[in-house]
Design a protein around this motif. Structure first.
Motif, short mmCIF file in Angstrom:
data_model
loop_
_atom_site.label_atom_id
_atom_site.label_comp_id
_atom_site.label_asym_id
_atom_site.label_seq_id
_atom_site.Cartn_x
_atom_site.Cartn_y
_atom_site.Cartn_z
N ILE A 93 0.84 -1.20 0.00
CA ILE A 93 0.00 0.00 0.00
C ILE A 93 0.88 1.25 0.00
O ILE A 93 0.64 2.22 -0.74
CB ILE A 93 -0.92 0.02 1.24
N ALA A 94 1.92 1.22 0.84
CA ALA A 94 2.80 2.39 0.94
C ALA A 94 3.51 2.64 -0.40
O ALA A 94 3.67 3.79 -0.82
CB ALA A 94 3.82 2.17 2.05
N ARG A 95 3.90 1.55 -1.07
CA ARG A 95 4.56 1.71 -2.37
C ARG A 95 3.62 2.34 -3.39
O ARG A 95 4.02 3.19 -4.18
CB ARG A 95 5.04 0.35 -2.88
N MET A 96 2.36 1.90 -3.36
CA MET A 96 1.37 2.49 -4.27
C MET A 96 1.22 3.98 -3.99
O MET A 96 1.12 4.79 -4.89
CB MET A 96 0.01 1.81 -4.10
N ALA A 97 1.19 4.31 -2.69
CA ALA A 97 1.03 5.72 -2.31
C ALA A 97 2.23 6.54 -2.81
O ALA A 97 2.07 7.65 -3.31
CB ALA A 97 0.88 5.85 -0.81
N ASP A 98 3.42 5.94 -2.69
CA ASP A 98 4.62 6.64 -3.16
C ASP A 98 4.56 6.87 -4.66
O ASP A 98 5.07 7.86 -5.17
CB ASP A 98 5.87 5.82 -2.83
N ALA A 99 3.94 5.92 -5.36
CA ALA A 99 3.83 6.05 -6.82
C ALA A 99 2.73 7.04 -7.20
O ALA A 99 2.41 7.19 -8.36
CB ALA A 99 3.56 4.68 -7.44
N GLY A 100 2.13 7.68 -6.20
CA GLY A 100 1.14 8.71 -6.49
C GLY A 100 -0.28 8.22 -6.53
O GLY A 100 -1.19 8.95 -6.93
N HIS A 101 -0.51 6.96 -6.11
CA HIS A 101 -1.87 6.45 -6.12
C HIS A 101 -2.56 6.78 -4.81
O HIS A 101 -1.94 6.84 -3.77
CB HIS A 101 -1.88 4.94 -6.31
N ARG A 102 -3.87 6.98 -4.91
CA ARG A 102 -4.68 7.14 -3.70
C ARG A 102 -5.44 5.85 -3.54
O ARG A 102 -6.29 5.52 -4.36
CB ARG A 102 -5.67 8.30 -3.88
N VAL A 103 -5.10 5.09 -2.47
CA VAL A 103 -5.61 3.73 -2.35
C VAL A 103 -6.74 3.65 -1.34
O VAL A 103 -6.67 4.19 -0.24
CB VAL A 103 -4.48 2.78 -1.90
N LEU A 104 -7.80 2.94 -1.74
CA LEU A 104 -8.86 2.56 -0.80
C LEU A 104 -8.60 1.13 -0.41
O LEU A 104 -8.51 0.25 -1.27
CB LEU A 104 -10.23 2.68 -1.46
N MET A 105 -8.43 0.87 0.88
CA MET A 105 -8.21 -0.51 1.34
C MET A 105 -9.48 -1.00 2.02
O MET A 105 -10.05 -0.31 2.85
CB MET A 105 -7.05 -0.52 2.34
N VAL A 106 -9.94 -2.19 1.62
CA VAL A 106 -11.10 -2.79 2.26
C VAL A 106 -10.62 -4.08 2.89
O VAL A 106 -10.15 -4.98 2.19
CB VAL A 106 -12.22 -3.08 1.25
N GLY A 107 -10.71 -4.20 4.20
CA GLY A 107 -10.21 -5.41 4.85
C GLY A 107 -10.78 -5.58 6.24
O GLY A 107 -11.40 -4.67 6.78
N ASP A 108 -10.57 -6.78 6.81
CA ASP A 108 -11.20 -7.05 8.11
C ASP A 108 -10.28 -7.64 9.14
O ASP A 108 -10.55 -7.57 10.32
CB ASP A 108 -12.39 -7.98 7.92
N GLY A 109 -9.21 -8.28 8.71
CA GLY A 109 -8.43 -9.07 9.67
C GLY A 109 -7.36 -8.27 10.37
O GLY A 109 -7.09 -7.12 10.02
N LEU A 110 -6.74 -8.93 11.35
CA LEU A 110 -5.61 -8.30 12.01
C LEU A 110 -4.49 -8.07 11.02
O LEU A 110 -3.75 -7.11 11.10
CB LEU A 110 -5.09 -9.20 13.12
N ASN A 111 -4.39 -9.01 10.05
CA ASN A 111 -3.31 -8.89 9.07
C ASN A 111 -3.54 -7.71 8.13
O ASN A 111 -2.64 -7.30 7.42
CB ASN A 111 -3.17 -10.19 8.28
N ASP A 112 -4.76 -7.18 8.11
CA ASP A 112 -5.03 -6.02 7.24
C ASP A 112 -4.86 -4.71 7.98
O ASP A 112 -4.86 -3.65 7.38
CB ASP A 112 -6.49 -6.06 6.74
N THR A 113 -4.79 -4.79 9.30
CA THR A 113 -4.92 -3.57 10.09
C THR A 113 -3.90 -2.51 9.72
O THR A 113 -4.23 -1.33 9.55
CB THR A 113 -4.81 -3.91 11.59
N ALA A 114 -2.64 -2.94 9.56
CA ALA A 114 -1.61 -1.96 9.22
C ALA A 114 -1.87 -1.36 7.85
O ALA A 114 -1.70 -0.16 7.63
CB ALA A 114 -0.24 -2.63 9.26
N ALA A 115 -2.33 -2.19 6.92
CA ALA A 115 -2.64 -1.71 5.58
C ALA A 115 -3.81 -0.74 5.61
O ALA A 115 -3.82 0.28 4.92
CB ALA A 115 -2.94 -2.89 4.66
#
Lengths: 729, 52
Positions: free
Chosen positions: A613-635
Motif C-alpha cells: 500500500i505504501a509503495r502504491m502511495a509513493d507512486a502517487g496512487h490514492r488507495v482505498l483498502m477494504v479489509g477485516d483481519g488483524l493482518n489487514d490492520t496496518a494496511a
C-alpha cells in the motif's frame, strides 16, 4: 424488512467473540435492569411497532422505546431478564440485535453538548426573528426617535443573545489565539464583537445604521453549521462506540490444585493456560497437551484450518476449533504477536500524513484575507476621511460582516450531513469527517479476501460428485462434530434432503476428525493424512469407509453478498481493483477468476500488505483498502482511506475510516459515488459563497453597505448553500 | 404612533413565549429521535385512544 441479513455468525472467530460477549452480558445482567440494544435493520414505523410490542410481551420487561435515529432500543426490565433472552426474542421476529454497554456509550456527554448547541441556536434564532421584525421598520424608513427606539430595543435583545449564543465561537477563537493561530473563529468573533459594539455606539449617537440584525443572524447561521457538524460527528462516534466489541481479556490458568480465570495481562511466560474449543488464543505459546485445529484466518488470511498437537507453536489471536489445548505461555501481553501487530498499526498511522480537508485549506487562505481586507478598509478610510474613526470603523465592521464565512461555515457541514445520512441509511458508517473527501480522490481499490470479499464461512462445493450412500454417511458423521466444515456439511446435506445413515460408536478425535462404526466397519470423516489421502490445495474434508480410498468433500469460501456487484461497479468507474490475501494461491486465484479481477497476490504477510500500500502511495496512487483481519490492520491504517465490515476485528475497525454495518458489500461502490457527488457539491458551495463575496465586498469597501445589504447577502448565500447541499439526496 | 407602545411589547412577549416553548421541548428531549417520531406518526397503534 424483507432483506433481513442472517444474524448467524458463520466464522469461528465470530463465534468466539460472541461467546466472550455472552460472558460479559451475563456478568452485567446481574447488576442492572436496563438494556440498550442496537437494531441495525430497523427502519420504519412497522419495525418500531413490532420491536416494541415483541419486547413488551416478554415477562419482566417494563418499557421498551425504539430510537430510530440511532437504531437502538432502550429497555427497562426486572432483574431476572437477561439481554440474551431479549436478543433471541428479537431474532425470532427477524431483527438481529446486539447488546451495548451503556457505560461505554458516552451518551450523556454527547447529549449535553448537542442540547447546549441547539439551545444557543434556538435563542439566536428567536432573537434574529424579533430583531429582523424591528429592522424591517428601520429599512422601510423609520426616522429619528422611532429609529432610535427600535435600535435600543434591538440592542437590548441582541447584546445578551450574542453574549450567550456566541460563546462557542469566542471560546474557540480565544483558544486559537492562545496557540498563536488564526482559525475561522477569530474573524467570526471579531465580526460579532466589532459589529455589536459599533452598533451600540451608533445607537448612542443616534446614528443611521445599526448592525444588530446582521450580527445576530450571522451568529444563527454559523451555529446552524456548527450544529450540523456536531450532529454528524456525534452520530458517527456513537455508532463507532457501539461497534467496539466487548473483548474479554481473560484466560484459564492451570495451576496446582485446579484452574483459575485470570486477566490475560497477569500471565507470565511459563504459565500453563487451557484454551477450550471456540476460544481465542490469549497468548503466544507452545502446545503441551491436546490436539486440535486452529483457525488462523484473522491473523494471516488463511482459510485452511491448521493441525495442532503437542509441540506446535501457537500465536495469540488464533481460534481453537476442535479439542481443548494446554498451552505453555512463551510471550504474553506486550510481547505477544497480537500486540506486535497493533504496534505495526501505530507505525502506519504515524506515517499517514495528516489530511487537510477542503474546509481547512479554505479557512487557511480565507482568515488572513478577511483580516487584511478589513484592516486595509479601516486604514484607507481613515486616510481618505482625514481621521474619521467612527466612519472607518463602521466600514471595517461592514466588511467583516459581509466577508464573514457564514456560507463557508455551512458549505461543508451541510453537504457532509446529507451525504453521511444518505450513506448511513445504506448501511455505511462514516467515522471520520474527511473520509468522504478522501474517498472521492481514490484511484485504486485493494480488497482483502477472507472475511471481506468472502464471509470466511465454508460452503460445500462438490455435492453432486458423491453417491447417496456416501452423503448419508457423511451427514451422520458430520453431526458428531462442531467443526466449521462439519457444520457446513450438515447444513448443505440437510438442505439437499439427505437423511443420515445409522452409525454407532460415533466419537470425535480431536484435531483429526470423526470416527464411527457403520455395518461393522470403521468409517472416518476428517483430515487427509488421517484417512490416507493426499492433501490438496483447497479446503476439504475426507470420507473413508473401512480401508477403502477416501473421497473428498471440497469447500469454497462463501462469497460475501454484493461482492460481485461492488467489484463490477468499481471497475465501471474506471478504478483498478486488486486482491491482497494472506491465503494460499489456489483459493485466491479461484476468487479472482470469479470476480474477474486480474491483479491479485496470495500469501502476503501483514507487514508486506502495508508495504505494498505504501509503495502504491509513493507512486502517487490514492488507495482505498477494504479489509477485516488483524493482518489487514496496518494496511488499513496506511491507506489513503479504508473500509472494514462490521464483522471485522476491533483493531481493524478502529483503523478504518468507514464501517460497513450490513453483510452486503455493494454499498462500497455507492459510497464512492456519493463521495464524489459530495465533493462536487462542496466545491460548488465554496464557489457560490465566494461569488456572493465578490459581489458584496466592493460595495462594503466603498462604504455603501447598509444593514439591509448585509442581511440580504448573508441570508441569500446561506440559504443557497443549504439548498445546494440538500440536492444531494 | 401610540400603537407602538402596545405592539412592541406584544411582539416581544409572543417571541418570548415561543422561545420558552422551544426550551421546554428541548428539555423534554423531543429532538432525540426526529426520524423515529416522524415514523411513529404513521403507526396505527394508538389512533383511537392515547397510550395508557
Amino acid at each position: 424488512m424483507a432483506a433481513m441479513s442472517p444474524s448467524v455468525s458463520a466464522c469461528p472467530a465470530c463465534v468466539a467473540a460472541h461467546a466472550a460477549e455472552a460472558v460479559a452480558a451475563e456478568a452485567k445482567a446481574q447488576v442492572r435492569a436496563g438494556f440498550v440494544l442496537t437494531l441495525p435493520t430497523a427502519h420504519c414505523a412497522v419495525c418500531i411497532a413490532d420491536v416494541e410490542r415483541e419486547l413488551l410481551l416478554h415477562p419482566g420487561v417494563r418499557s421498551a422505546r425504539v430510537n430510530l435515529t440511532q437504531r437502538r432500543v432502550s429497555i427497562e426490565a426486572g432483574p431476572h431478564v437477561t439481554a440474551d433472552e431479549l436478543i433471541a426474542r428479537l431474532a425470532g421476529i427477524g431483527f438481529p440485535a446486539h447488546e451495548l454497554d451503556p457505560g461505554a456509550l458516552s451518551v450523556t456527554e454527547t447529549d449535553r453538548q448537542g442540547r447546549d448547541l441547539l439551545m444557543r441556536l434556538g435563542v439566536a434564532g428567536f432573537a434574529m426573528m424579533n430583531i429582523m421584525l424591528l429592522s424591517v421598520a428601520v429599512w422601510s424608513g423609520a426616522e429619528a426617535a422611532t429609529r432610535d427606539l427600535f435600535h435600543w430595543i434591538s440592542a437590548m435583545i441582541a447584546l445578551p443573545v450574542l453574549a450567550f449564543s456566541g460563546q462557542p465561537f469566542f471560546r474557540s477563537a480565544w483558544a486559537a489565539l492562545k496557540a498563536r493561530r488564526l482559525g475561522m473563529d477569530v474573524p467570526i468573533s471579531l465580526a460579532l464583537i466589532l459589529s455589536a459594539s459599533m452598533s451600540l455606539y451608533e445607537t448612542f449617537a443616534h446614528g443611521e445604521h445599526a448592525y444588530f440584525d446582521a450580527a445576530v443572524s450571522l451568529c444563527f447561521f454559523l451555529l446552524a453549521g456548527r450544529y450540523l457538524d456536531f450532529r454528524s460527528r456525534a452520530a458517527a462516534r456513537s455508532a463507532a462506540e457501539e461497534l467496539s466489541a466487548l473483548e474479554v481479556p481473560r484466560a484459564l490458568l492451570l495451576r496446582e490444585g485446579g484452574e483459575a480465570t485470570v486477566a490475560v495481562a497477569d500471565l507470565v511466560p511459563g504459565d500453563l493456560v487451557r484454551v477450550m474449543p471456540g476460544g481465542r488464543m490469549p497468548v503466544d505459546g507452545v502446545v503441551t497437551d491436546g490436539a486440535s485445529e486452529l483457525d488462523r484466518s484473522l491473523l494471516t488470511g488463511e482459510t485452511l484450518p491448521v493441525w495442532t498437537g503437542t509441540g506446535s507453536v501457537v500465536s495469540a489471536g488464533e481460534v481453537n476449533l476442535t479439542g481443548p489445548l494446554t498451552v505453555r505461555v512463551t510471550a504474553a501481553g506486550r510481547d505477544s504477536s497480537l500486540h506486535r501487530m497493533a504496534d505495526l498499526v501505530a507505525v502506519a498511522e504515524a506515517g499517514r500524513t495528516r489530511y487537510t480537508s477542503l474546509a481547512d485549506r479554505m479557512a487557511r487562505a480565507y482568515a488572513p484575507a478577511v483580516h487584511v481586507l478589513a484592516l486595509s478598509a479601516l486604514a484607507f478610510w481613515l486616510w481618505q476621511s482625514g481621521g474619521d474613526l467612527r466612519l472607518s470603523l463602521n466600514i471595517a465592521a461592514a466588511v467583516l460582516i459581509i466577508t464573514c464565512p457564514c456560507a463557508l461555515a455551512l458549505a461543508v457541514p451541510a453537504v457532509v450531513t446529507s451525504a453521511s445520512g444518505r450513506l448511513f441509511r445504506k448501511g455505511l458508517l462514516i467515522k471520520d469527517g474527511t473520509a468522504l473527501e478522501r474517498l472521492a480522490e481514490v484511484d485504486r481499490v485493494v480488497f482483502d479476501k477472507t472475511g471481506t470479499l468472502t464471509l470466511g464461512a465454508p460452503q460445500l462445493a462438490n455435492l453432486d460428485d458423491h453417491a447417496g450412500e456416501d452423503l448419508a454417511l457423511a451427514l451422520a458423521l458430520a453431526k458428531g462434530s462442531a467443526h466449521p466444515l462439519s457444520r457446513a456439511l450438515v447444513e448443505a446435506l440437510g438442505s439437499a434432503g439427505v437423511t443420515a445413515a445409522t452409525v454407532s460408536n460415533l466419537h470425535e478425535v480431536a484435531g483429526y476428525g470423526v470416527e464411527a462404526i457403520w455395518r461393522g466397519s470403521r468409517v472416518r470423516l476428517g483430515r487427509a493424512a488421517w484417512v490416507g489421502a493426499k492433501a490438496r490445495d483447497m479446503t476439504a474434508t475426507w470420507l473413508q469407509i473401512g480401508e477403502g480410498a477416501a473421497r473428498a468433500f471440497t469447500f469454497t469460501d462463501r462469497l460475501r453478498p454484493g461482492a460481485v456487484e461492488a467489484v463490477a461497479a468499481i471497475r465501471a468507474r474506471g478504478l483498478s481493483v486488486m486482491i491482497l490475501s494472506g491465503d494460499s494461491d489456489g483459493p485466491v486465484a479461484a476468487l479472482a477468476a470469479e470476480l474477474d479481477v486480474a491483479e491479485w497476490r496470495a500469501g502476503v504477510f501483514p507487514a508486506e500488505k502495508a508495504e505494498i500500500i505504501a509503495r502504491m502511495a509513493d507512486a502517487g496512487h490514492r488507495v482505498l483498502m477494504v479489509g477485516d483481519g488483524l493482518n489487514d490492520t496496518a494496511a488499513l491504517a496506511g491507506a489513503h482511506v479504508s473500509i472494514s465490515p462490521a464483522s471485522a476485528l476491533d483493531a481493524a475497525r478502529a483503523a478504518s475510516d468507514i464501517v460497513l454495518l450490513g453483510q452486503d458489500l455493494a454499498p462500497v461502490a455507492e459510497a464512492m459515488r456519493v463521495a464524489q457527488l459530495a465533493r462536487r457539491r462542496i466545491k460548488q458551495n465554496f464557489a457560490l459563497s465566494i461569488g456572493y463575496n465578490i459581489l458584496a465586498v466592493p460595495v462594503a469597501l466603498a462604504g455603501l453597505a447598509t444593514p439591509l445589504i448585509a442581511a440580504l447577502a448573508m441570508s441569500a448565500s446561506s440559504v443557497t448553500v443549504s439548498l445546494n447541499a440538500l440536492r444531494l439526496k | 404612533m401610540e400603537i407602538l407602545a402596545y405592539l412592541i411589547p406584544v411582539s416581544l412577549v409572543l417571541g418570548g413565549i415561543g422561545l420558552l416553548a422551544f426550551l421546554w421541548t428541548l428539555r423534554n428531549r423531543q429532538y432525540d429521535d426526529p426520524e423515529g417520531d416522524g415514523q411513529r406518526l404513521l403507526a396505527k397503534d394508538w389512533d383511537n385512544h392515547p397510550r395508557p
